[in-house]
Motif scaffolding. Structure first.
Motif, PDB file in Angstrom:
ATOM      1  N   ALA A  83      -0.968  11.294   2.144  1.00  0.00           N
ATOM      2  CA  ALA A  83      -0.801   9.893   1.773  1.00  0.00           C
ATOM      3  C   ALA A  83       0.665   9.552   1.533  1.00  0.00           C
ATOM      4  N   GLN A  84       0.925   8.224   1.493  1.00  0.00           N
ATOM      5  CA  GLN A  84       2.229   7.696   1.095  1.00  0.00           C
ATOM      6  C   GLN A  84       1.996   6.404   0.327  1.00  0.00           C
ATOM      7  N   PHE A  85       2.803   6.167  -0.723  1.00  0.00           N
ATOM      8  CA  PHE A  85       2.731   4.903  -1.443  1.00  0.00           C
ATOM      9  C   PHE A  85       3.243   3.779  -0.556  1.00  0.00           C
ATOM     10  N   ILE A  86       2.628   2.602  -0.704  1.00  0.00           N
ATOM     11  CA  ILE A  86       3.054   1.451   0.089  1.00  0.00           C
ATOM     12  C   ILE A  86       3.510   0.295  -0.782  1.00  0.00           C
ATOM     13  N   SER A  87       3.477   0.449  -2.106  1.00  0.00           N
ATOM     14  CA  SER A  87       3.939  -0.605  -3.000  1.00  0.00           C
ATOM     15  C   SER A  87       4.330   0.043  -4.322  1.00  0.00           C
ATOM     16  N   HIS A  88       4.738  -0.774  -5.267  1.00  0.00           N
ATOM     17  CA  HIS A  88       5.125  -0.254  -6.570  1.00  0.00           C
ATOM     18  C   HIS A  88       3.910   0.024  -7.448  1.00  0.00           C
ATOM     19  N   GLN A  89       2.713  -0.342  -6.991  1.00  0.00           N
ATOM     20  CA  GLN A  89       1.501   0.052  -7.673  1.00  0.00           C
ATOM     21  C   GLN A  89       1.002   1.362  -7.054  1.00  0.00           C
ATOM     22  N   ASN A  90      -0.258   1.682  -7.301  1.00  0.00           N
ATOM     23  CA  ASN A  90      -0.830   2.913  -6.760  1.00  0.00           C
ATOM     24  C   ASN A  90      -1.500   2.695  -5.414  1.00  0.00           C
ATOM     25  N   ASP A  91      -1.028   1.721  -4.649  1.00  0.00           N
ATOM     26  CA  ASP A  91      -1.576   1.500  -3.316  1.00  0.00           C
ATOM     27  C   ASP A  91      -1.028   2.576  -2.385  1.00  0.00           C
ATOM     28  N   VAL A  92      -1.918   3.155  -1.582  1.00  0.00           N
ATOM     29  CA  VAL A  92      -1.479   4.203  -0.667  1.00  0.00           C
ATOM     30  C   VAL A  92      -2.112   4.003   0.697  1.00  0.00           C
ATOM     31  N   VAL A  93      -1.434   4.489   1.718  1.00  0.00           N
ATOM     32  CA  VAL A  93      -2.007   4.663   3.048  1.00  0.00           C
ATOM     33  C   VAL A  93      -2.229   6.160   3.210  1.00  0.00           C
ATOM     34  N   PHE A  94      -3.389   6.541   3.741  1.00  0.00           N
ATOM     35  CA  PHE A  94      -3.734   7.953   3.790  1.00  0.00           C
ATOM     36  C   PHE A  94      -4.577   8.248   5.022  1.00  0.00           C
ATOM     37  N   VAL A  95      -4.783   9.538   5.273  1.00  0.00           N
ATOM     38  CA  VAL A  95      -5.610   9.990   6.385  1.00  0.00           C
ATOM     39  C   VAL A  95      -6.976  10.375   5.851  1.00  0.00           C
ATOM     40  N   SER A  96      -8.025   9.961   6.533  1.00  0.00           N
ATOM     41  CA  SER A  96      -9.381  10.350   6.163  1.00  0.00           C
ATOM     42  C   SER A  96     -10.166  10.690   7.411  1.00  0.00           C
ATOM     43  N   GLU A  97     -11.079  11.660   7.295  1.00  0.00           N
ATOM     44  CA  GLU A  97     -11.903  12.080   8.429  1.00  0.00           C
ATOM     45  C   GLU A  97     -13.336  11.567   8.311  1.00  0.00           C
ATOM     46  N   ARG A  98     -13.551  10.522   7.555  1.00  0.00           N
ATOM     47  CA  ARG A  98     -14.912  10.041   7.284  1.00  0.00           C
ATOM     48  C   ARG A  98     -15.623   9.493   8.514  1.00  0.00           C
ATOM     49  N   THR A  99     -14.899   9.137   9.561  1.00  0.00           N
ATOM     50  CA  THR A  99     -15.532   8.620  10.772  1.00  0.00           C
ATOM     51  C   THR A  99     -15.732   9.699  11.831  1.00  0.00           C
ATOM     52  N   GLY A 100     -15.403  10.949  11.518  1.00  0.00           N
ATOM     53  CA  GLY A 100     -15.551  12.025  12.480  1.00  0.00           C
ATOM     54  C   GLY A 100     -14.263  12.445  13.138  1.00  0.00           C
ATOM     55  N   SER A 101     -13.171  11.737  12.858  1.00  0.00           N
ATOM     56  CA  SER A 101     -11.845  12.129  13.321  1.00  0.00           C
ATOM     57  C   SER A 101     -10.832  11.493  12.376  1.00  0.00           C
ATOM     58  N   PRO A 102      -9.590  11.988  12.354  1.00  0.00           N
ATOM     59  CA  PRO A 102      -8.601  11.420  11.421  1.00  0.00           C
ATOM     60  C   PRO A 102      -8.323   9.953  11.728  1.00  0.00           C
ATOM     61  N   ARG A 103      -8.404   9.113  10.700  1.00  0.00           N
ATOM     62  CA  ARG A 103      -8.076   7.704  10.808  1.00  0.00           C
ATOM     63  C   ARG A 103      -7.314   7.289   9.554  1.00  0.00           C
ATOM     64  N   PHE A 104      -6.578   6.178   9.658  1.00  0.00           N
ATOM     65  CA  PHE A 104      -5.763   5.714   8.541  1.00  0.00           C
ATOM     66  C   PHE A 104      -6.520   4.665   7.728  1.00  0.00           C
ATOM     67  N   TYR A 105      -6.350   4.759   6.427  1.00  0.00           N
ATOM     68  CA  TYR A 105      -6.954   3.818   5.488  1.00  0.00           C
ATOM     69  C   TYR A 105      -5.917   3.400   4.460  1.00  0.00           C
ATOM     70  N   ILE A 106      -6.108   2.187   3.940  1.00  0.00           N
ATOM     71  CA  ILE A 106      -5.323   1.715   2.798  1.00  0.00           C
ATOM     72  C   ILE A 106      -6.268   1.582   1.623  1.00  0.00           C
ATOM     73  N   THR A 107      -5.866   2.112   0.500  1.00  0.00           N
ATOM     74  CA  THR A 107      -6.687   1.972  -0.692  1.00  0.00           C
ATOM     75  C   THR A 107      -5.894   1.255  -1.763  1.00  0.00           C
ATOM     76  N   ARG A 108      -6.569   0.385  -2.488  1.00  0.00           N
ATOM     77  CA  ARG A 108      -5.965  -0.339  -3.592  1.00  0.00           C
ATOM     78  C   ARG A 108      -6.824  -0.114  -4.825  1.00  0.00           C
ATOM     79  N   PRO A 109      -6.247  -0.193  -6.008  1.00  0.00           N
ATOM     80  CA  PRO A 109      -7.027   0.075  -7.223  1.00  0.00           C
ATOM     81  C   PRO A 109      -8.316  -0.743  -7.270  1.00  0.00           C
ATOM     82  N   ASP A 110      -9.404  -0.035  -7.582  1.00  0.00           N
ATOM     83  CA  ASP A 110     -10.712  -0.668  -7.785  1.00  0.00           C
ATOM     84  C   ASP A 110     -11.212  -1.404  -6.532  1.00  0.00           C
ATOM     85  N   ASN A 111     -10.868  -0.894  -5.359  1.00  0.00           N
ATOM     86  CA  ASN A 111     -11.324  -1.536  -4.134  1.00  0.00           C
ATOM     87  C   ASN A 111     -11.638  -0.465  -3.105  1.00  0.00           C
ATOM     88  N   LYS A 112     -12.631  -0.729  -2.255  1.00  0.00           N
ATOM     89  CA  LYS A 112     -13.023   0.208  -1.220  1.00  0.00           C
ATOM     90  C   LYS A 112     -11.902   0.360  -0.192  1.00  0.00           C
TER      91      LYS A 112
END
Length: 687
Positions: A83-112
């Motif tokens: 992962a890497q931070f994308i803002s001054h909060q705890n927002d990150v862009v990261f790699v996840s394999e939940r779809t069966g191959s590596p894909r990028f996701y953005i996560t924000r506090p308290d949000n899917k």
């Protein structure tokens, strides 16, 4: 075209266009696609990971006994990493394999987490960074025409809100290979670990022989090498690049290069020398620089600890501040990253057995396939073999002393134990009866070590919900004094078994009666020579036996090609996958026929490394991927492309439908996720 629309805190990504990519040719054209069906295979260690991304608030961090806890940033589904931070909060862009191959996701506090779905349909995506509305990342969607070449390259794409178009732009020059991009504070410059255009070397998976290359974001063709060796670059502002490499004294250490201030090219060729930053006595790798220019975060391996931990190294005082060892002393922590304001330190690790999220791993897990109508399923085990009707799969859950042989329903719903309390590997389900052949004894042993072929008879009526173990009858088909007998494969009529034996002092192929073995049914030698013939597989038509062999280079046990022979020993020929000189570098194993007998699936080293192995848990062969090819050597096509070791595939005619899992995400008798994965075995503190 990309349009990002906010609905509350939710981000939606719509369609896009990107530059066209060349087709995969390798050394042959693609006359047709392989037939439909399902390939089931093993990935070493992958089922145990259960990674999530975590962060530590450095303003609140205290040493024991008042150490604070880390904060989980991802949602406990699948594995999440790099992962890497994308803002001054705890927002990150990261790699996840939940779809069966590596894909990028953005996560924000308290949000899917929200996917970045506009990216190319690559089998492998990694190391995302968002800076100034641009995404920088590694992808393998450009496929080279030659074998032994990594597919990894660095790309960029606009992702800012309200953008009307997004074109994926390749920043790596054509024909070259880049890993591990890093972006400077202002976004003006990039640094990469570059393999250039060199052919991948078979044993180059420890310290990759990469160079540290920097270039302006606006003109990626102006590339300058700042270190002839090194990997995993990271920027401090726009003027300093840190990276890791093995120092002359044998310790993985962090080095830095100080660059000139410039708006175009930050440094002239050979105008500076790398300076060692971290001291000997411990390994330091995968650095992440703070932009204050005073500190770097590193992953370390110390003599007194068996775990990788994240620490902060103060460049002025030359001291370490231990971070993760104070919080989770018995977990590995990987690939630190730092927030832009230097207040947050992130990394990924095993999520733990008591946290929310997925806590078990399924028997069968769907993996994204690049071939239409050819399904890929990752097995929680190795050496799968289908029952004649395709309803069950025999496999080895582990290769340890008590691993034995197990059977799983092919929809992944339930698992049973047959033989237990013994080391077993490589299974072959008879096409005509309820019999499984297996190798009983230690794996990876010499020709004289006792390993025997076992015949396991059983009644499937015992595969019921109220039973965990199934009664069976075991018959040994080989003599104990004959040494190492392994890798059985049954003929289509169920009457004969071909296997590899070391009884002559060399590992060659033999055929025995499928019921009596060599005791009353006799034994017939199929191949002979001072080389290794191994891992045979009988074709569905019964006319051919495929196997791996180093007979083309008998003194080198690191190279294997695919060979075909008729059951009577005639018609021996090599399947030429990598042509000419490159054929001498092949390491092709675990071959299996398609249902029509016209194609082969196998494990190969043909693609090179996709990511720096130092940033991963141990993989013996991080270049081990699955390929298919026609029996005449044409139509070579890659099925998997990741940083794992994939192997032991088998090919089933039908398309399997996995069982539905209830909302708790855990199926019946699935294994609990555990952090039982090792550091790369070539990292040792005995320097």
């Amino acid at each position: 075209m990309l349009r990002i629309v906010r609905h509350g805190r939710r981000i939606k990504c719509k369609t896009n266009t990107f530059k066209s990519t060349p087709k995969l040719h390798f050394t042959h054209s693609l006359p047709m696609l392989p037939p439909p069906g399902t390939v089931v295979f093993n990935t070493v260690g992958r089922p145990q990971y259960g990674f999530d991304v975590f962060s530590v608030d450095l303003h609140r961090h205290r040493p024991p006994p008042h150490a604070s806890t880390d904060h989980r940033l991802t949602d406990g589904l699948s594995i999440n990493f790099n992962a890497q931070f994308i803002s001054h909060q705890n927002d990150v862009v990261f790699v996840s394999e939940r779809t069966g191959s590596p894909r990028f996701y953005i996560t924000r506090p308290d949000n899917k987490p929200q996917p970045l779905s506009f990216l190319p349909n690559a089998l492998f995506l990694d190391r995302p960074i968002i800076r100034n509305g641009n995404l920088y990342f590694v992808s393998t969607h450009h496929q080279p025409d030659e074998v032994f070449t990594s597919w990894s390259a660095v790309y960029s794409s606009a992702v800012e809100e309200g953008a009307t178009a997004a074109t994926v732009t390749r920043l790596t020059p054509p024909g070259e290979v880049d890993y591990s991009p890093a972006v400077s504070l202002t976004g003006k410059f990039l640094a990469v670990a570059s393999y250039r255009s060199r052919r991948w070397q078979t044993n180059d998976f420890r310290e990759l022989q990469t160079e540290i290359v920097v270039f302006p974001e606006a003109d990626p063709g102006k590339r300058v090498t700042v270190s002839e060796r090194g990997g995993w670059p990271t920027w401090s502002r726009d003027s300093t690049v840190f990276f890791h490499k093995i120092a002359d004294d044998g310790w993985w250490s962090i080095f830095r290069v100080n660059l000139n201030d410039s708006d175009e090219v930050p440094i002239s060729e050979n105008s500076c020398s790398p300076i060692r930053v971290t001291p000997p006595g411990l390994h330091c790798f995968t650095p992440a620089a703070f932009h204050d220019g005073k500190r770097i975060a590193v992953a370390t391996r110390r003599k007194e600890s068996g775990f990788r931990h994240v620490e902060i190294f103060d460049l002025e005082s030359q001291t370490f501040q231990r971070i993760t060892e104070d919080i989770n002393p018995n977990f590995h922590h990987y690939n630190p990253f730092v927030s832009l304001d230097s207040s947050q330190l992130g990394y990924h690790r095993f999520r733990g057995e008591s946290t929310q999220g997925e806590s078990k791993y399924p028997h069968l897990d769907k993996v994204h396939s690049p071939v239409r109508d050819l399904q890929l399923l990752r097995l929680n085990g190795s050496f799968p073999s289908f029952s004649p009707d395709g309803d069950f799969i025999a496999f080895n859950h582990t290769l340890e002393a008590t691993g034995g042989v197990k059977v799983v329903r092919s929809n992944g719903s339930q698992r049973w134990t047959l033989l237990k309390g013994r080391t077993c590997f490589h299974n072959a389900w008879s096409p005509t009866e309820n019999v499984i052949y297996t190798s009983i004894g230690p794996i990876f042993e010499s020709v004289s070590k006792t390993v025997q072929i076992g015949r396991i008879e059983f009644d499937p009526v015992h595969f019921t919900d109220d039973r965990e173990e199934v009664p069976f009858k075991l018959t040994i088909l080989t003599r104990e004094e004959t040494g190492n007998n392994a890798f059985p494969a049954c003929s289509p009529d169920g009457k004969s078994v071909v296997f590899r034996s070391g009884r002559s002092g060399h590992k060659n192929l033999y055929i025995v009666d499928g019921v009596e073995g060599e005791f009353n049914g006799g034994i017939r030698r199929l191949t002979e020579g001072a080389w290794i013939d191994t891992m045979p597989c009988w074709s569905p038509k019964g006319d051919l036996i495929a196997f791996s062999s180093n007979r083309h280079e008998p003194k080198n046990s690191e190279v294997f090609g695919i060979y075909l022979v008729r059951p009577d020993g005639s018609g021996l020929r090599r399947v030429e996958v990598a042509m000419g000189v490159e054929g001498g570098r092949e390491r092709l194993n675990h071959v299996s026929f398609s249902g029509d007998g016209e194609w082969l699936v196998f494990t190969a080293n043909l693609g090179g490394v996709t990511a720096e192995p130092i940033g991963l848990p141990n993989q013996f062969q991080p270049y081990g991927d699955l390929y298919v090819v026609r029996v005449d050597g044409s139509g070579l096509r890659r099925l998997t492309c990741n940083a794992y070791e994939n192997g032991t595939p088998t090919w089933h005619n039908g398309d399997l439908v996995l069982c539905h899992v209830d909302g708790d995400g855990e199926g019946e008798n699935w294994d609990k996720l555990k952090a039982e994965f090792a550091e790369p075995l070539w990292i040792t503190c005995d320097v």
